[in-house]
Each structure stands twice: as C-alpha cells, then as structure tokens.
Design an enzyme around this catalytic site. Structure first.
Site, PDB file in Angstrom:
ATOM      1  N   ASP A  57       0.863  -2.906  12.926  1.00 49.26           N
ATOM      2  CA  ASP A  57      -0.388  -3.276  13.532  1.00 49.26           C
ATOM      3  C   ASP A  57      -1.292  -3.938  12.373  1.00 49.26           C
ATOM      4  O   ASP A  57      -2.054  -4.725  12.621  1.00 49.26           O
ATOM      5  CB  ASP A  57      -1.167  -2.117  13.902  1.00 49.26           C
ATOM      6  CG  ASP A  57      -0.437  -1.044  14.802  1.00 49.26           C
ATOM      7  OD1 ASP A  57      -0.735  -1.518  15.885  1.00 49.26           O
ATOM      8  OD2 ASP A  57       0.592  -0.444  14.452  1.00 49.26           O
ATOM      9  N   TYR A  58      -1.076  -3.473  11.061  1.00 49.99           N
ATOM     10  CA  TYR A  58      -1.886  -4.178  10.038  1.00 49.99           C
ATOM     11  C   TYR A  58      -1.518  -5.710   9.785  1.00 49.99           C
ATOM     12  O   TYR A  58      -2.128  -6.152   8.903  1.00 49.99           O
ATOM     13  CB  TYR A  58      -1.682  -3.150   8.847  1.00 49.99           C
ATOM     14  CG  TYR A  58      -2.140  -1.761   8.852  1.00 49.99           C
ATOM     15  CD1 TYR A  58      -2.553  -1.464   9.901  1.00 49.99           C
ATOM     16  CD2 TYR A  58      -1.849  -0.791   8.028  1.00 49.99           C
ATOM     17  CE1 TYR A  58      -3.042  -0.116  10.258  1.00 49.99           C
ATOM     18  CE2 TYR A  58      -2.086   0.399   8.078  1.00 49.99           C
ATOM     19  CZ  TYR A  58      -2.828   0.735   9.322  1.00 49.99           C
ATOM     20  OH  TYR A  58      -3.107   2.139   9.307  1.00 49.99           O
ATOM     21  N   ILE A  59      -0.428  -5.831  10.252  1.00 50.36           N
ATOM     22  CA  ILE A  59       0.055  -7.171   9.957  1.00 50.36           C
ATOM     23  C   ILE A  59      -0.914  -8.265  10.419  1.00 50.36           C
ATOM     24  O   ILE A  59      -0.699  -9.605  10.207  1.00 50.36           O
ATOM     25  CB  ILE A  59       1.540  -7.435  10.315  1.00 50.36           C
ATOM     26  CG1 ILE A  59       2.459  -8.563   9.487  1.00 50.36           C
ATOM     27  CG2 ILE A  59       1.631  -8.090  11.624  1.00 50.36           C
ATOM     28  CD1 ILE A  59       3.848  -8.245   9.601  1.00 50.36           C
ATOM     29  N   HIS A  68      -2.140   1.882  16.252  1.00 51.58           N
ATOM     30  CA  HIS A  68      -0.876   2.333  15.597  1.00 51.58           C
ATOM     31  C   HIS A  68       0.198   2.408  16.632  1.00 51.58           C
ATOM     32  O   HIS A  68       1.082   3.299  16.458  1.00 51.58           O
ATOM     33  CB  HIS A  68      -1.344   4.095  15.021  1.00 51.58           C
ATOM     34  CG  HIS A  68      -2.148   4.036  14.129  1.00 51.58           C
ATOM     35  ND1 HIS A  68      -3.523   4.345  14.493  1.00 51.58           N
ATOM     36  CD2 HIS A  68      -2.372   3.751  12.691  1.00 51.58           C
ATOM     37  CE1 HIS A  68      -4.344   4.492  13.439  1.00 51.58           C
ATOM     38  NE2 HIS A  68      -3.513   4.172  12.273  1.00 51.58           N
ATOM     39  N   GLU A  86       0.677  -1.098  -0.136  1.00 57.50           N
ATOM     40  CA  GLU A  86      -0.025   0.088  -0.015  1.00 57.50           C
ATOM     41  C   GLU A  86       1.001   1.188  -0.104  1.00 57.50           C
ATOM     42  O   GLU A  86       1.655   1.544   0.879  1.00 57.50           O
ATOM     43  CB  GLU A  86      -0.765  -0.051   1.233  1.00 57.50           C
ATOM     44  CG  GLU A  86      -1.738  -1.089   1.219  1.00 57.50           C
ATOM     45  CD  GLU A  86      -2.142  -1.543   2.567  1.00 57.50           C
ATOM     46  OE1 GLU A  86      -2.239  -0.876   3.519  1.00 57.50           O
ATOM     47  OE2 GLU A  86      -2.814  -2.645   2.761  1.00 57.50           O
TER      48      GLU A  86
END
Length: 803
Positions: free
Chosen positions: A550-552, A592, A494
């Site tokens: 965090d998005y992992i 975050h 992204e």
C-alpha cells in the site's frame, strides 16, 4: 569546446584569457542554440522546445568543479553545462530537438525524449558497463518537476558506500568514493514534496551531493511569492546549515550573473562535498529566463516592463560580457567578431542536423514513390494510387508518418488484386515496420546477455530430513547467502535494519553485515526508491524495501516515470537493476489490503512485477534478479511468513524463472488462474470442488510482468475448455489484464466452451477485520460457487443449481 577546471591555479594571463573566452564562447553558443531552437519549433520543424537560456554562466562555473566519475541529476535547463563538459554539440542539440532516432546523432535518447533531456552512456552497445570513473556522467533526465531529486540521493549515497564498505569491486564505478552527485532544479520546483524529502534525507545520510537551485523568481508564469515562503528557498532552509551542534548542509548563495564569484563558489562546494562527504546547497539567484518557460507561450504576458528591463540588464551573458571588457580580457569589437562567428557556427550546425535527420526519411519516401509508381501502372485504381504517390512526392520535408500513411492507404486500393507489384508493396510495408518500429519501441527491457529471461531455473534442493520452519527463515537465510555472495548488494527500508524488518526476514543481518549494507531508513518511500535507483546506476545491487505494498503509492511516480523507463528512454545506454522488495495481499483494512496490482502493472512497464506464492519462490526471484540487469518489484505474501516451508540446502543458488507459470494441480474440467496469497484460497476451493465431481486445474501465474512467456495457460484451456481468473484486486484490475493476456495474446478464446470468468474483490477497498476480508475479497466459498455455476451451465443435470 569543453571548459577547464579551476581558474585559480597558477597560469599566465594569456592562458587565463583563453580559458575565459572559451567559457564565453560556450555561453554564447548555448544561447544561440536556444534562440534558433525556438524558431525551429515555431516554424514547425520541431515539436516543442524548452531551453536553458538565462542559466548559462552558473553552468560554466559548475562544469569547472565537475570531475570524471561525478554524476549529474538535473532538469531540462542544463544544456550549457552539457556543452561545457564536452557531452553536447550543436548538431546533437538540434538532433534532439528534431527527435532523430539514431543514437549517433542524438546520444541523449535517440529521439525518445524531447530536447533538453540529457544523459551520457553508462553502457556500451552490448549492455556492459563503461568505466564511469573515466568519464563525466549524467543520469537521464525526466520531465516531472523534482522527479530528479530521489535518484540524486542514491547517486550520492553510492560514493558513501564505495568509500566505507569493504570488499566491493569498484572497478569502473568509483575511486575511493570521491565522486560527487550534482543536482539542479528550478526555484519553483523546490515547492515539490520530492525536493524537501530528498533534502532531508541527504542531510540525515550525509552524502556528497551538491544541489543547485536556479532562481529566476518564476515557475512558468507564477511568481515566487506564490511558490516559496519568504520567496527564498535558502532562507527557509537555513535551519539545515551545519554547525557545532550537529551535521547538516553547507548552504551557499551567489548571484547567477557573477562569473568569478560563481567559479569560486562551485570550487568551494565541490571541495566540501568531495572531501568531507557533506551535502551542499547552492542558491543561485538573480537569474533570468529571456525566452520564457518554453515555446508554449511568451513571458511578456506575465512580466511587467520593469522586470523585463531588469532581465535585459542582468542577463548573465550580458554581465559576463561587461566583465570581460571591464577587465581588459576582450574589447567590444573582438567580442562582436566572436559572436558573429558563433551565430554562423550554430546556423551551420542546425542545417547539418536537419539534413542528417531528413535524408534517411527522404530516401524512404523515394523508395516508396517508385513502388507506388509501379503499382499504379498495373492497377485499375491507377488514378487514386497516382494521387497518393504525387502528394507524397510533393512533400519536401517528410516525416515517417507521411510515408507509412501513404503506403497503407495505397494498399486499400488493391485489396482484391493479385500482382507482383501488390506483393512488393506488402513486403515493403512489413519490412518498414520491422526496420522502423524498433527505433521507437526497443529496449523496454534488457536486450543484452544479462537479461533476467536468460537466467535458467535452478530448483531448490533439500536434505532428506529437511526441517519445516516458519517461512521467514527461508527468506532470511537466503538474504544471508546473497549478502555473502554479492559484496555490492545491500538492503534498506523502514525497520529493515536494527529489528530485521517487521516480519523478521532480515533478522541478524545488520549485526552481521553492518549498518551501511542493512540499513534503516526514515518514513520516506519516494527517496527510498531514489536511493536504490541512484546506487543501481552506479554499479551497486541495492534492494529497496517498501514496508507494505500500500505504501508503494508514495513511490509509484518515481517507479513509473524514472525507474521503469530508464533503459527505454536511453535506448539501452543506462540501467538501474534495482530490486524493490515489499509485502502485500490479504491483509485487512482499507490501507493495508495490499492488492492494487491493476494500477501498478499499467504504470511500471519496463520493470518485472513478480508475485511469488511463498518465501521459497520469492527467494528464488531475488537470486535470479541478482544475476541479471533489470529492475523488478517482488511482492512477498504478507500472511506467509509464519506458514511452514521446508528449508532448502542451496540458498543463494536456486532460481525462480521469470515469466513462467506453474501448474499446481492438474485437472480436466476448468482452468483456475491466480497468484500470491489468493492462490492458497484457490487450492482449498479446488479440493472442495473435487468432492462434488469438479476437477479443476490450478495455475500459479508467479510473474505478472512478463506474463506466461511460454503460453502454458492456453495449453491448459485447450484441455479444459473453460477459464476463470481469480484475483483480489478490484474488478477490472489485474484480472482484466490477465484475461486480456490469455484471450487476446494467447488466443485462448478459440478453445472456450463457456464464457471466460473473472472473480475479483468488491469495488471498494477491503473493510477491516476477518469479516471485512471475507465480505470484500474472494473466499473459498465464492470460488467454489462461481466454478460450480459454470459447470451448472454446462451440465445442469449433474450439477443442479446451488442457490
């Protein structure tokens, strides 16, 4: 016994007849294996069974369209396909069911996965690539439903990269990108988010992927009406159908019992995907599952008599048999004779597999029985040892657990004895572990010359007038060197492409290296990981970027179940040296904060987890990994991109060693251990501690998995006799893991004069804002006071209580 492709070529009727009867032979053989396999489970010889019965005929058609170089990413119903491409024999089918630990007998996983999980060997015994273009390939299956989907996307995307990116050495990996990635899934599992995420991504990327949905109307015991809107996956996906308005899928539907139409459909699908690089979805409906979902239960409990009668009539093997007779290819009598011979062949194959599985264990049992016999004759506890020996000898079909349990219990009866027979038993047990344990535990990491641990450190070098720059420029210029040095390397994620990532670490890279090598991806973390896995399995060197740590969590299941276990579950015969790039630590706010390392390190064993303190260290890790063959997660410090670092002059060449700690500051009073962004806070606290007479040694972990392979931390503790681990994860998270490694693996407890301490974040996720961070995560003041309290306990006169 493998099937042959394309029945539509000009061949004589006799050749056609031979080929079709060969296909029917494979279908019946596969069915007999399923039926006999279930009985082996129910009699206790095998632990669990999940089989491909009811899916045989469409898999024959699929195998005819599958060419050398192609890849399968499927699930545990595809045994007929594996037989049809010549990659699964009867003996191997049963060896997998029995969990035979020899790759020669169970080439799929050497007993590490239950039967039905299929793979081929991409690597030789030394970890080197085979020529994947000259063999039919199957990526190693995993059980989690739809978990095969993200990897499938990457396997298909590799063909697009090979076809369109110049400069890559495609030897062993591709012939002009003409390979197709074929996926399979059960209709119920199309309800999973991973399915929809992958379907969407493949449509966006336009990759050569053919997706087969085996539709038998049920997911375990749950009917399709509870699974899928309109009870029809191809109906609800018809908006993906390509047309004059835009790219999309070719969507095909076919009955799973219609042999000639299936062959035609799969030939069409393969041609479209291979030549046009367009994804295809084949909805194979009206299939059956004659034995139910698995050996755990019976489908008669949830299917009514009408459905069971329909399944008996429309069983794909039954319908193919009817078609053979109706088209004068074979008579009923001829087929009965053929089927009779197949039944015997499967029974014989099963017996051979069981004998091959059992004989080595029986030999190990006999060896131990002889040792116990000698031990009993010299021991006061002869009666008890003799009973153990007799009980073991009476086991006609032993497993290794039976053997080793007996040996270890016998040892307890001679605890206080000192005889050569006891020594013989001890030596036997130790050598047995040395011999047998690797059968179950080897190849978690690369054991080849390509291991990351074999890459030697190369320090960054600097010009005399080296400029101090924003650290993002260090990582950027190192990526530039990487993409120039390794044509097979690429990065995607992204915001990774057009804007050069959110922190400008890829600034200008897409403009220089093109949109396929430095690519933007949609907001879909699981399939970003999958793209990387699949491409890495085909010889490319992808870097999959997850924007923040965090998005992992969206991709953690894929990292845990697929990527980290791949080398292990194939016993070293497949690899995916994917680098996962992300950034985290010390950002503010619940979602975050980027510090959930405790969960990650316990879920991705088999990967390296690297936590560099600055961008130069991070760049060195990328350089190290690109010379190795192992997957890794690199977590860059989110608050480090604008900090100043010197510009090295050997970009792409300097290498940070993996599994090696670094002492940042030497000291005599206490050892402080940390990593990442928190390390800078520890360094500040260490300076302030000097002001009150406390000299702390500061060590940067750098690598959580593996951890301090040289045991340098215990050497520091031996000097200071005190230890504190500082970490911004929750209490009991990564700090507990670190403390366990230092105390129990390195045995640092024997050097401690004070209780070892951990200083972690609060139990909750961090609150927002600077104050939220200060009151949620360890601050310099927290560290100062915690260390001071340790020294107060040691010497309250010199260090009176602070508060």
């Amino acid at each position: 016994m493998a099937t042959k492709p394309d029945l539509k070529q000009d061949i004589s009727f006799e050749d056609f007849k031979t080929e079709v009867l060969n296909d029917y032979t494979i279908a019946v053989t596969s069915r007999e294996c399923s039926l006999l396999g279930r009985r082996e489970v129910l009699t206790g010889k095998a632990k669990f069974g999940i089989f491909g019965d009811g899916k045989e005929v469409p898999q024959l058609a699929w195998a005819k369209a599958f060419k050398n170089g192609d890849f399968r990413s499927g699930y545990y119903r595809d045994q007929t396909f594996m037989m049809a491409i010549g990659k699964l024999t009867i003996e191997q089918f049963f060896a997998g069911l029995y969990a035979h630990t020899d790759l020669e007998h169970d080439p799929m996983s050497a007993g590490r996965q239950m039967g039905g999980h299929f793979s081929t060997h991409s690597l030789d015994e030394n970890g080197n690539w085979n020529d994947l273009t000259k063999q039919k390939n199957s990526s190693s299956d995993i059980s989690p439903t739809a978990g095969q989907m993200p990897r499938l996307l990457g396997l298909a995307q590799a063909s697009k990269i090979f076809r369109n990116v110049e400069g890559i050495d495609t030897t062993n990996f591709s012939v002009k990108g003409n390979e197709v990635a074929w996926g399979t899934i059960g209709n119920a599992s199309t309800s999973e988010g991973l399915f929809f995420e992958t379907i969407n991504a493949a449509g966006v990327l336009q990759v050569p992927m053919v997706m087969s949905v085996w539709d038998d109307e049920y997911g375990i015991s749950v009917h399709a009406k509870h699974q899928t809107t309109k009870e029809n996956i191809s109906e609800i996906l018809k908006g993906f159908q390509r047309d004059e308005k835009g790219d999309g899928y070719e969507i095909l539907r076919v009955h799973g019992w219609d042999y000639p139409t299936l062959v035609e459909t799969y030939q069409k699908a393969g041609k479209i995907a291979r030549e046009e690089h367009v994804p295809v979805l084949i909805h194979v409906n009206e299939l059956t599952q004659p034995q139910g979902h698995s050996t755990s239960g019976s489908h008669e409990r949830y299917k009514n008599e009408e459905r069971l009668a329909w399944e008996a009539a429309f069983d794909c093997n039954v319908k193919m048999r009817e078609w053979l007779i109706a088209n004068s290819i074979a008579t009923d009598e001829e087929l009965k004779e053929l089927e009779k011979g197949i039944k015997k062949q499967v029974r014989d194959g099963k017996k051979a597999a069981w004998t091959a599985f059992l004989n080595p264990i029986k030999a190990e049992k006999d060896e131990l029985v002889a040792i116990l016999d000698a031990l009993a004759n010299t021991s006061p506890n002869k009666v008890f040892i003799g009973k153990l020996k007799s009980d073991l000898a009476d086991i006609k079909e032993p497993i290794r657990k039976d053997v080793l349990v007996t040996a270890r219990k016998a040892l307890r009866y001679v605890l206080k004895e000192n005889t050569s027979e006891k020594t013989q038993l001890v030596n036997w047990i130790n050598s047995y572990f040395d011999k047998i344990q690797p059968k179950y535990s080897s190849h978690l990491h690369s054991e080849s010359k390509h291991s990351a641990l074999n890459v030697e450190e190369v320090k960054p070098t600097y010009d005399d007038n080296a400029e101090e720059v924003d650290a993002r420029l260090v990582i950027r210029d190192n990526f530039d060197a990487i993409f120039s040095k390794y044509p097979e390397s690429l990065i995607f994620g992204e915001d990774a492409g057009h804007i050069g990532d959110v922190n400008q670490g890829l600034e200008g890279m897409q403009e220089k290296y093109g949109v396929l090598r430095v690519a933007d991806a949609g907001i879909r973390e699981a399939t970003i990981l999958g793209q990387g896995i699949g491409m890495a399995m085909r010889g490319l060197r992808p870097i999959a970027e997850i924007q923040y740590l965090d998005y992992i969590l969206y991709a953690l299941q894929i990292m845990s179940d697929d990527l980290s276990s791949l080398h292990y579950r194939t016993k070293g015969r497949q690899k995916a040296p994917l680098i996962v790039r992300t950034r985290g630590h010390r950002l503010e706010g619940i979602w975050h904060s980027g510090s959930q390392l405790g969960g990650i390190i316990n879920l991705v064993r088999g990967m390296h987890v690297l936590v560099p303190r600055d961008m130069t260290k991070a760049a060195g890790f990328y350089n190290t990994l690109l010379e190795a063959d192992e997957p890794a997660l690199i977590i860059e410090c989110l608050n480090g991109y604008r900090l100043k670092e010197k510009m090295p002059n050997n970009f792409g060449e300097f290498k940070t060693p993996i599994g090696v700690v670094e002492t940042i500051k030497e000291g005599a009073d206490i050892t402080l251990v940390s990593y990442g962004s928190t390390l800078r806070v520890v360094e500040q606290a260490a300076k302030e501690l000097l002001e009150v007479g406390i000299d702390a040694e500061v060590i940067d972990i750098q690598s959580l998995l593996p951890f301090d392979l040289n045991h340098d931390i215990v050497k520091s503790v031996a000097k200071t006799n005190r230890l504190m681990v500082i970490d911004e994860d929750v209490p009991g998270g990564a700090s507990a893991y670190i403390l366990n490694e230092i105390l129990n693996t390195q045995n640092a407890y024997q050097h401690l004069d004070s209780k070892p301490q951990t200083l972690a974040a609060q139990n909750h996720r961090p609150a927002y804002g600077t104050d939220g961070d200060y009151f949620s995560k360890p601050s310099a003041e927290d560290i100062f006071e915690a260390v001071y309290e340790v020294m107060h306990e040691v010497n309250p006169v010199n260090f009176p209580k602070l508060r």
